[in-house]
Design an enzyme around this catalytic site. Structure first.
Site, mmCIF file in Angstrom:
data_model
loop_
_atom_site.group_PDB
_atom_site.id
_atom_site.type_symbol
_atom_site.label_atom_id
_atom_site.label_comp_id
_atom_site.label_asym_id
_atom_site.label_seq_id
_atom_site.Cartn_x
_atom_site.Cartn_y
_atom_site.Cartn_z
ATOM 1 C CG ASP A 41 -1.964 -1.088 1.156
ATOM 2 O OD1 ASP A 41 -2.359 -1.444 0.030
ATOM 3 O OD2 ASP A 41 -2.365 -1.593 2.219
ATOM 4 C CG HIS A 42 1.255 5.704 -1.827
ATOM 5 N ND1 HIS A 42 1.325 6.777 -0.981
ATOM 6 C CD2 HIS A 42 2.079 5.976 -2.853
ATOM 7 C CE1 HIS A 42 2.157 7.680 -1.506
ATOM 8 N NE2 HIS A 42 2.634 7.210 -2.641
ATOM 9 N N PRO A 43 1.916 4.783 1.458
ATOM 10 C CG PRO A 43 3.949 5.840 1.864
ATOM 11 C CD PRO A 43 3.270 4.889 0.932
ATOM 12 C CG LEU A 44 1.731 9.812 2.525
ATOM 13 C CD1 LEU A 44 2.610 10.890 1.911
ATOM 14 C CD2 LEU A 44 1.285 10.217 3.929
#
Lengths: 386, 386
Positions: free
Chosen positions: A232-235
């Site tokens: 997943d993307h952190p943001l």
């Protein structure tokens, strides 16, 4: 004759004396060889240890072959006076020396920077090492796994809430080798102006640390350590792996415009007006719920179709491929990223193609990986005659 | 004056027109700038999107700053005739053009390879893109996550028995940017002989695929897909993370000699004669048991002490460091891998240092990251006067 000069590879006429073995250094010298340099691989009488590593076919290591194309092999015993004297004469004729010993080892062998300057002030002396030649860890033995751990590379890799993870690829060796090749060619370019060589060095830790990119920038500006977030993307949400009718796809909408295209194509155009999902912050907070909604919409078509449809709509989309998938992929074939190279009695060896494409003087395999000492006579007798 | 010429950076006098934005291309042009090239970053009136990304300090993105040192910023509206005509005049004065559009976009903007050849036959035209300019995926939008998935990079990363995992670092962008920089300087070197430029290209997928190294060789020779093994080595034991009195250490004994040193130092010298562990095959089969034995022996001393002791004994050993640890590490400090760069009113910006160390002409920050359009007047008026 203009035409033939035009077709010479960019590093034609550059002679590289290559004292490296195993991985980081041989990768560096292969890159120079692929660009047309004459690479003279100096091997001990027992040879580069990689000759004995990996699966063999017809008695030959394909791992060795894949990292040693476009090189000549010259056996010298650098523990003997004769071997060191041959090396000294070879250095006088060279443009570049590449080594991946621990810092200081080459000097102990009788080839300090001062001696090298004396032998050949035009020489570019390239070193690929673990930690760099200044600082407290200079003498430490280096290995990819350790460099991945020490550089911070592992600290950000791994599933959320789980342990840090190495990359299976020897990224620290290869990135350092590639940086060093870049440094060598830059130093050669500079030498065209002033006629003088210099030392070029990249360490495995420094090289891979430079790959931290915005993770490093964000750390510097916030003081925080980046967290592991798996795929997943952190943001940003949505981002990651989603289910289709028959397999997963990877989707990475990099901005609101691309997200709009994605949602339109999968029939969820109205979602961005839904008060639950009308900002990235809200989508990120409800990302599990959002993930389910996307999976449901994507169930209406197949992986292959979605990849075609979404890319056509301008949404970066792909799938996780194994190496088998990769080399069956028509794009990889069109890019000639695997090549079959005849190796005399050893038969054809399949290896990776050239990642840098040059339009006028494309890289090619001028020489297959050499047998141990195959070019000893040729190279040394030319020195004696010279 | 000899001295001062000797101190000029290697790419001094090379002019780069830089049409790139975001990551892969700006990394490539920064590498050229770090080596001394004059990099003219052409920005649209709204600027490189990265100016708005990441945490800001004093109104400035440190992510942008970290990827755009040693560049000038010139704003051109390439949708206008005037902008395109300024670009054409700039190209006439340049040695290198770098772009990271999708293949074909630059031609649609009026700058086909033919036009570029006409404007400047000496021009090296560098392209960093997602999939390469030949093949069925040429027109697809590119993004790091997708390139990691499609290239096979993810297929080998992840804990054993779990799902494939991306690296958190944008490795496909950066590796492609680095390869392209290497290709550019090689092409410049070749141009010294024949006076002609050429096109240079690296794709994100091809670049990172070349990092598969022996995983690719082994796949080619065996036909098998490499498996995910987390932090363990797929073939060798012991190897991996072990517990000490107060924390883990990473150990990577690369051959039997190093393994002997390890076992001797931790007081288990006799283990190699134990019939349960006297071959790698046996050790690999009993690796959990072996892991326990090593953990027990390592409990007798601390992480820091074992790192010192084992490295001194010639065993590559380290620990997993976070980015905070990394930048506190005395080795990283000695290597100047973080640097503070004054940016006028924006204050000092901390960024990554230079991974390639040159002895005579070390890389330096000659220019901080530019404000949008900071050099428009300077560069364009010189063109008009010229």
């Amino acid at each position: 004759m203009t035409t033939s000069v035009d077709m010479l590879p960019p590093l034609q006429g550059v002679r590289v004396v290559d004292l490296t073995r195993v991985l980081s250094g041989p990768f560096c010298s292969m890159l120079l060889g692929d660009m047309g340099a004459e690479v003279i691989k100096i091997e001990s009488p027992s040879g580069d240890p990689v000759r004995g590593q990996g699966h063999h076919k017809n008695g030959f290591s394909w791992y060795f072959a894949g990292f040693n194309r476009n090189k000549k092999s010259v056996v010298l015993d650098l523990y003997s006076d004769e071997g060191r004297s041959d090396l000294a004469r070879l250095i006088k004729t060279a443009d570049v020396l590449v080594e991946n010993f621990r810092p200081g080892v080459l000097a102990k062998m009788g080839f300090s920077q001062e001696r090298l300057d004396e032998l050949n002030p035009r020489l570019v002396v390239a070193s690929v090492n673990g930690f760099g030649s200044k600082g407290p860890y200079t003498d430490r033995p280096a290995f990819d796994f350790i460099a991945q751990a020490m550089s911070g590379f592992m600290s950000v890799n791994g599933p959320e809430g789980e342990a840090p993870l190495r990359a299976a690829q020897p990224v620290t060796d290869l990135v350092a080798g590639l940086y060093t090749a870049f440094g060598v060619v830059s130093a050669l370019h500079g030498r065209n102006r002033d006629g003088r060589g210099q030392a070029v060095e990249t360490s495995m830790v420094n090289g891979v640390l430079s790959m931290m990119a915005y993770l490093a920038s964000e750390h510097f500006v916030t003081g925080e350590n980046p967290q592991r977030t798996g795929n997943d993307h952190p943001l940003v949400a949505p981002y990651g792996l989603y289910d289709t009718a028959d397999g997963q796809i990877a989707i990475a909408p990099s901005n609101d415009q691309v997200l709009q295209r994605l949602l339109t194509e999968i029939g969820l155009a109205e979602l961005l007006e839904d008060p639950r999902f009308d900002s990235n912050a809200k989508r990120f907070e409800r990302r599990d719920e959002l993930h389910g909604i996307l999976d449901a919409a994507l169930a209406s078509d197949t992986q292959e179709n979605w990849i075609i449809r979404l890319n056509r709509a301008g949404v970066p989309t792909g799938k996780i491929q194994t190496l088998k998938d990769v080399f069956d992929d028509p794009q990889i074939k069109a890019q000639e990223m695997s090549i079959d190279v005849p190796h005399g009695d050893r038969g054809d060896v399949r290896m990776l193609g050239f990642p840098v494409k040059l339009s006028r003087t494309p890289c090619e395999v001028r020489l297959p990986a050499p047998e141990l000492g195959e070019h000893t006579e040729e190279v040394l007798s030319a020195l004696r005659d010279g």
